[in-house]
Write an enzyme that holds these catalytic residues in place. Structure first.
Site, PDB file in Angstrom:
ATOM      1  N   GLY A 196     -29.993  57.998 -21.609  1.00 55.31           N
ATOM      2  CA  GLY A 196     -30.429  58.359 -23.173  1.00 55.31           C
ATOM      3  C   GLY A 196     -29.482  59.000 -23.681  1.00 55.31           C
ATOM      4  N   ASN A 197     -29.640  59.359 -24.879  1.00 55.23           N
ATOM      5  CA  ASN A 197     -28.834  60.186 -25.956  1.00 55.23           C
ATOM      6  C   ASN A 197     -28.615  61.755 -25.374  1.00 55.23           C
ATOM      7  OD1 ASN A 197     -27.780  58.764 -27.872  1.00 55.23           O
ATOM      8  ND2 ASN A 197     -29.534  59.179 -29.292  1.00 55.23           N
ATOM      9  N   VAL A 198     -29.804  62.308 -24.908  1.00 56.13           N
ATOM     10  CA  VAL A 198     -29.585  63.590 -24.474  1.00 56.13           C
ATOM     11  C   VAL A 198     -29.294  63.568 -23.082  1.00 56.13           C
ATOM     12  CG1 VAL A 198     -31.061  65.875 -23.835  1.00 56.13           C
ATOM     13  CG2 VAL A 198     -31.578  64.357 -25.954  1.00 56.13           C
ATOM     14  N   CYS A 245     -35.180  70.410 -31.382  1.00 56.45           N
ATOM     15  CA  CYS A 245     -33.849  70.768 -31.845  1.00 56.45           C
ATOM     16  C   CYS A 245     -33.917  71.531 -33.267  1.00 56.45           C
ATOM     17  CB  CYS A 245     -33.180  69.462 -31.886  1.00 56.45           C
ATOM     18  SG  CYS A 245     -34.327  68.057 -32.665  1.00 56.45           S
ATOM     19  N   GLY A 287     -31.444  62.518 -33.462  1.00 57.92           N
ATOM     20  CA  GLY A 287     -32.687  63.197 -32.833  1.00 57.92           C
ATOM     21  C   GLY A 287     -33.756  62.280 -32.592  1.00 57.92           C
ATOM     22  N   SER A 300     -32.669  49.914 -16.109  1.00 62.40           N
ATOM     23  CA  SER A 300     -31.442  50.473 -15.705  1.00 62.40           C
ATOM     24  C   SER A 300     -31.039  50.687 -14.434  1.00 62.40           C
ATOM     25  CB  SER A 300     -31.207  51.836 -16.505  1.00 62.40           C
ATOM     26  OG  SER A 300     -31.534  51.807 -17.873  1.00 62.40           O
ATOM     27  N   ARG A 324     -44.560  71.793 -24.780  1.00 60.04           N
ATOM     28  CA  ARG A 324     -43.943  73.158 -25.691  1.00 60.04           C
ATOM     29  C   ARG A 324     -45.253  74.112 -25.990  1.00 60.04           C
ATOM     30  NH1 ARG A 324     -40.367  69.904 -29.525  1.00 60.04           N
ATOM     31  NH2 ARG A 324     -38.724  69.133 -28.038  1.00 60.04           N
ATOM     32  N   HIS A 379     -27.789  68.299 -37.115  1.00 61.73           N
ATOM     33  CA  HIS A 379     -28.990  68.437 -38.035  1.00 61.73           C
ATOM     34  C   HIS A 379     -28.443  69.880 -38.935  1.00 61.73           C
ATOM     35  CE1 HIS A 379     -31.344  66.054 -35.847  1.00 61.73           C
ATOM     36  NE2 HIS A 379     -32.315  66.880 -35.237  1.00 61.73           N
TER      37      HIS A 379
HETATM   38  N1  LIG Z   1     -32.197  63.542 -29.595  1.00 58.63           N
HETATM   39  C1  LIG Z   1     -32.385  64.874 -29.859  1.00 58.63           C
HETATM   40  O1  LIG Z   1     -31.769  65.515 -30.691  1.00 58.63           O
HETATM   41  C2  LIG Z   1     -33.512  65.630 -29.032  1.00 58.63           C
HETATM   42  C3  LIG Z   1     -33.438  67.020 -29.067  1.00 58.63           C
HETATM   43  C4  LIG Z   1     -34.232  67.693 -28.512  1.00 58.63           C
HETATM   44  C5  LIG Z   1     -35.226  67.023 -27.626  1.00 58.63           C
HETATM   45  N2  LIG Z   1     -35.152  65.367 -27.450  1.00 58.63           N
HETATM   46  C6  LIG Z   1     -36.106  64.897 -26.588  1.00 58.63           C
HETATM   47  O2  LIG Z   1     -35.521  64.410 -25.490  1.00 58.63           O
HETATM   48  C7  LIG Z   1     -36.032  63.200 -24.915  1.00 58.63           C
HETATM   49  C8  LIG Z   1     -35.125  62.099 -24.859  1.00 58.63           C
HETATM   50  O3  LIG Z   1     -34.580  61.887 -26.121  1.00 58.63           O
HETATM   51  P1  LIG Z   1     -33.396  60.812 -26.388  1.00 58.63           P
HETATM   52  O4  LIG Z   1     -32.994  60.956 -27.750  1.00 58.63           O
HETATM   53  O5  LIG Z   1     -32.272  60.985 -25.264  1.00 58.63           O
HETATM   54  O6  LIG Z   1     -33.855  59.372 -26.186  1.00 58.63           O
HETATM   55  P2  LIG Z   1     -33.268  57.923 -25.819  1.00 58.63           P
HETATM   56  O7  LIG Z   1     -31.888  57.983 -26.089  1.00 58.63           O
HETATM   57  O8  LIG Z   1     -34.181  56.970 -26.340  1.00 58.63           O
HETATM   58  O9  LIG Z   1     -33.403  58.003 -23.990  1.00 58.63           O
HETATM   59  C9  LIG Z   1     -34.205  57.938 -23.533  1.00 58.63           C
HETATM   60  C10 LIG Z   1     -34.345  57.824 -21.921  1.00 58.63           C
HETATM   61  O10 LIG Z   1     -35.474  57.779 -21.162  1.00 58.63           O
HETATM   62  C11 LIG Z   1     -35.539  56.771 -20.393  1.00 58.63           C
HETATM   63  N3  LIG Z   1     -36.441  56.043 -19.890  1.00 58.63           N
HETATM   64  C12 LIG Z   1     -37.467  55.646 -20.838  1.00 58.63           C
HETATM   65  N4  LIG Z   1     -38.506  55.160 -20.270  1.00 58.63           N
HETATM   66  C13 LIG Z   1     -38.471  55.443 -18.957  1.00 58.63           C
HETATM   67  C14 LIG Z   1     -39.152  55.400 -17.849  1.00 58.63           C
HETATM   68  N5  LIG Z   1     -40.452  54.496 -17.831  1.00 58.63           N
HETATM   69  N6  LIG Z   1     -38.806  55.798 -16.515  1.00 58.63           N
HETATM   70  C15 LIG Z   1     -37.587  56.587 -16.636  1.00 58.63           C
HETATM   71  N7  LIG Z   1     -36.839  56.845 -17.585  1.00 58.63           N
HETATM   72  C16 LIG Z   1     -37.210  56.215 -18.877  1.00 58.63           C
HETATM   73  C17 LIG Z   1     -34.470  55.729 -20.724  1.00 58.63           C
HETATM   74  O11 LIG Z   1     -33.782  55.052 -19.897  1.00 58.63           O
HETATM   75  P3  LIG Z   1     -33.501  53.571 -20.310  1.00 58.63           P
HETATM   76  O12 LIG Z   1     -32.158  53.454 -20.679  1.00 58.63           O
HETATM   77  O13 LIG Z   1     -33.413  52.637 -18.844  1.00 58.63           O
HETATM   78  O14 LIG Z   1     -34.199  52.836 -21.257  1.00 58.63           O
HETATM   79  C18 LIG Z   1     -33.399  56.790 -21.498  1.00 58.63           C
HETATM   80  O15 LIG Z   1     -32.446  57.144 -20.564  1.00 58.63           O
HETATM   81  C19 LIG Z   1     -37.251  62.974 -25.942  1.00 58.63           C
HETATM   82  O16 LIG Z   1     -38.610  63.589 -25.628  1.00 58.63           O
HETATM   83  C20 LIG Z   1     -36.828  63.877 -27.311  1.00 58.63           C
HETATM   84  O17 LIG Z   1     -37.721  63.970 -28.298  1.00 58.63           O
HETATM   85  C21 LIG Z   1     -34.162  64.814 -28.312  1.00 58.63           C
END
Ligand SMILES: NC(=O)c1ccc[n+]([C@@H]2O[C@H](COP(=O)([O-])OP(=O)(O)OC[C@H]3O[C@@H](n4cnc5c(N)ncnc54)[C@H](OP(=O)(O)O)[C@@H]3O)[C@@H](O)[C@H]2O)c1
Length: 334
Positions: free
Chosen positions: A10-12, A127, A158, A38, A96, A239
């Protein structure tokens, strides 16, 4: 020490890898975990190729720390299971506000990590909250904050990968005068802004706005009053926040600036000339949180306005999580 990343694709998750490399985080084995779709996918990291493994049959006793960045539902189900065998640092919102779980921004409240053993889970703050509490902390220590009014301008990263793709596709469609469809956002995000992030609550605020209020209280001081308006904007990464702060003691622009100059993790870029401020595009890829447009609020005593910008995937998520791990290793685990 072995570590794992749940949500590595994922992004993070991808930013976590970048930060581990940039901070030269020492580990022996690294396990990259994602959803079943994946499994087997290859990710190159530090001259080595890793195969993604599945979550359900992963043995967490193989790692000392597991970074979770796979969303709330996965954290709710799997973090407690993993935490029986490892220490979880979770990026989702799920834990949290759990009183037993430390909610940590290391520059602000690293000492709360001493409670990590309550559940073996540590929560990374939202964030938008992280980049806000960084400058608020030294200001509160010195001048005692009474009230904060914040409006956010939050990038689509985000929300996740799919939402970034939606902005890209919609932008192309607008420019090519094609039909727009919205799947992940409630309205068109390209060339638009949406005053709605996360779900609506009974008091008409959104959960994102509520998170900023309660997380700031938990991290900094329950006495701080905070009112937020959170807005999604068509920016890929970074942001921004427009922040108005009222203090209990006498302040002026000079005193505020002097205090913020020493704020850990922050850098002031603030000149009253064209381009003398930081925009989200410039914050992308940077570890610093930038403060610009510091000025006195001319309508209210002891109040100031400022502009705060940070990379939401770095300090807002991955960097903060790795910094937490570093403090844990240095002070609490061996
Ligand atoms: N983006 C931000 O700015 C930010 C900031 C703070 C916190 N967060 C939090 O961090 C978390 C991830 O955000 P993101 O932006 O990285 O989301 P994302 O890009 O949608 O990535 C989600 C990740 O979770 C994995 N995943 C989904 N379903 C799964 C499962 N059943 N078992 C194992 N892995 C699974 C996905 O794998 P696949 O590729 O295989 O689907 C992918 O690696 C969220 O809770 C978000 O709220 C994000």
């Amino acid at each position: 020490m072995n570590i794992a990343i749940v949500g590595a694709t994922g992004n993070v998750g991808r930013k976590l890898l970048e930060v581990l490399e940039k901070l030269n985080f020492k580990f022996s084995e690294l396990y990259l975990i994602a959803s079943d779709k994946s499994i087997g996918k290859k990710i190159a990291f530090k001259n080595k190729t890793y195969s993604i493994v599945g979550l359900s049959d992963f043995d967490f006793s193989k790692v000392k720390i597991a970074f979770f960045s796979a969303g709330s539902a996965i954290a709710e189900k799997w973090a407690p299971i993993a935490a029986k065998k490892t220490i979880v640092i979770d990026n989702s919102k799920h834990f949290r506000m759990d009183k037993e779980v430390p909610l940590v921004v290391p520059e602000v409240n690293a000492d709360t990590l001493k409670n990590y053993k309550n559940k073996n889970i540590i929560a990374n703050a939202n964030c938008s909250t992280i980049q806000l509490v960084l400058p608020l902390k030294p200001l509160h220590d010195k001048f005692k904050i009474k009230r904060v009014i914040v409006s956010t301008y939050q990038s689509v990263s985000g929300a996740g990968n799919a939402q970034m793709n939606e902005l890209e596709q919609q932008s192309k469609n607008v420019l090519e005068k094609k039909k727009i469809s919205s799947k992940y956002f409630t309205k068109q995000i390209a060339f638009n802004v949406i005053p709605h992030i996360d779900s609506f609550m009974d008091d008409r605020y959104t959960k994102e706005e509520w998170k900023m209020m309660v997380e700031t209280k938990k991290i900094l001081d329950p006495k701080i009053l905070l009112s937020a308006t959170c807005v999604r904007v068509p920016v890929f990464v970074g942001h921004s926040e427009s922040v108005n702060i009222e203090f209990n003691s006498d302040v002026n622009e000079k005193k505020i600036r002097e205090c913020l100059e020493k704020a850990p993790g922050c850098k002031i870029v603030d000149e009253t000339k064209d381009g003398g401020y930081i925009t989200p595009v410039e914050s992308s890829g940077e570890f610093m949180t930038y403060i610009s447009r510091i000025r006195e609020d001319q309508t209210q005593k002891n109040s100031i306005n400022m502009w705060v910008v940070s990379d939401n995937l770095l300090k807002g998520a991955a960097l903060n999580a790795v910094q937490i791990a570093n403090v844990l290793i240095k002070k609490y685990i061996n």
